[in-house]
Design a protein around this motif. Sequence first.
Motif, PDB file in Angstrom:
ATOM      1  N   LEU A  82       1.820   1.862  -3.560  1.00 46.68           N
ATOM      2  CA  LEU A  82       0.656   2.301  -4.333  1.00 46.68           C
ATOM      3  C   LEU A  82       0.289   3.744  -3.991  1.00 46.68           C
ATOM      4  O   LEU A  82      -0.014   4.549  -4.864  1.00 46.68           O
ATOM      5  N   ARG A  83       0.329   4.048  -2.695  1.00 40.04           N
ATOM      6  CA  ARG A  83      -0.044   5.398  -2.262  1.00 40.04           C
ATOM      7  C   ARG A  83       0.976   6.442  -2.734  1.00 40.04           C
ATOM      8  O   ARG A  83       0.616   7.589  -2.982  1.00 40.04           O
TER       9      ARG A  83
ATOM     10  N   SER B  93       0.829  -1.222   0.000  1.00 38.01           N
ATOM     11  CA  SER B  93       0.000   0.000   0.000  1.00 38.01           C
ATOM     12  C   SER B  93       0.849   1.251   0.000  1.00 38.01           C
ATOM     13  O   SER B  93       0.477   2.246  -0.608  1.00 38.01           O
TER      14      SER B  93
ATOM     15  N   ASP C  80      -6.521  -0.810  -4.566  1.00 37.69           N
ATOM     16  CA  ASP C  80      -5.987  -1.212  -3.260  1.00 37.69           C
ATOM     17  C   ASP C  80      -6.896  -2.274  -2.643  1.00 37.69           C
ATOM     18  O   ASP C  80      -7.880  -1.938  -1.995  1.00 37.69           O
ATOM     19  N   GLU C  81      -6.586  -3.530  -2.870  1.00 37.59           N
ATOM     20  CA  GLU C  81      -7.371  -4.667  -2.366  1.00 37.59           C
ATOM     21  C   GLU C  81      -8.864  -4.448  -2.563  1.00 37.59           C
ATOM     22  O   GLU C  81      -9.634  -4.549  -1.595  1.00 37.59           O
TER      23      GLU C  81
ATOM     24  N   VAL D  81      -3.174  -4.066  -5.952  1.00 32.67           N
ATOM     25  CA  VAL D  81      -2.616  -4.671  -4.744  1.00 32.67           C
ATOM     26  C   VAL D  81      -3.573  -5.726  -4.210  1.00 32.67           C
ATOM     27  O   VAL D  81      -4.768  -5.480  -4.082  1.00 32.67           O
TER      28      VAL D  81
ATOM     29  N   PHE E  42     -10.735   1.665  -3.852  1.00 32.70           N
ATOM     30  CA  PHE E  42     -10.353   1.239  -2.504  1.00 32.70           C
ATOM     31  C   PHE E  42     -11.162   0.032  -2.047  1.00 32.70           C
ATOM     32  O   PHE E  42     -12.257  -0.237  -2.535  1.00 32.70           O
TER      33      PHE E  42
END
Length: 227
Positions: free
Chosen positions: A48-49, A45, A160-161, A192, A83
Amino acid sequence: MASIDIENVSKIYPGSTARSVADIALNIKDGEFIVLVGPSGCGKSTLLRMVAGLEDISEGEIRIGTRRVNEVEPAHRDIAMVFQNYALYPHMSVRDNMAYGLKNRAVPRPEIEARVAEAARMLELGPYLDRKPRALSGGQRQRVAMGRAIVRQPAAFLFDEPLSNLDAKLRVSMRTEIRRLQKRLGTTSIYVTHDQLEAMTLADRLVVLNAGRIEQIGTPLEIYHRP
Ligand code: ADP
Ligand code: ADP
């Protein structure tokens, strides 16, 4: 669409001495679907962030197309993020949730309506456009979150997942749906997950992280079917 270049990027959180992301170099081709996998805490994360511009980059640089992420104002970043918790506006209808990001960007109303209608068709959300998120199932909410990303027509998607709050059966069907959308849209993506099947189904290339570093990189076949 755009390539994403991650050049020797590290992240050291304030107050920490360790690198949560340690010297990652990764060139993602235009239209490529990259999946980041690895154990909890390996830095997925955080990386990714940083690509999203939501986290400062301690060392190195990240470019989307030709522009460095930290040089671009948040409102002008040409990426859309999906998200795990959907992050929908509870007081807005499905239609308004999808349109919101476009209204903010001064896209003309007929164009907004056309894009929302097209995304709703792709995601089979037509019957739900006037509902509020609370009147939707988890899978439908995640479709709205994806619709909101798709209508932006961004240079890249960051996931993100996105499926980890869904039950097992729904995860399988959404996985297939994301794959289908990816084939149709061909948008550069970073995804992710800690779900191996998701990773195998979706990835053009898999990046396995461990303790902030790239441990392995390759196609799903290369990573999972090595003798
Ligand atoms: P993953 O997404 O793979 O689970 P994270 O990127 O969330 O991993 O975390 C990587 C490492 O950075 C972990 O050791 C985590 O504890 C640490 N970390 C994440 N966010 C912060 C933060 N805001 N402040 C300090 N440390 C953090
Ligand atoms: P994920 O694995 O999806 O990153 P986590 O539960 O590890 O989820 O982290 C949830 C939130 O807590 C994130 O915003 C992350 O940045 C933050 N976080 C994670 N580890 C730390 C830490 N050691 N110190 C401060 N914040 C952290």
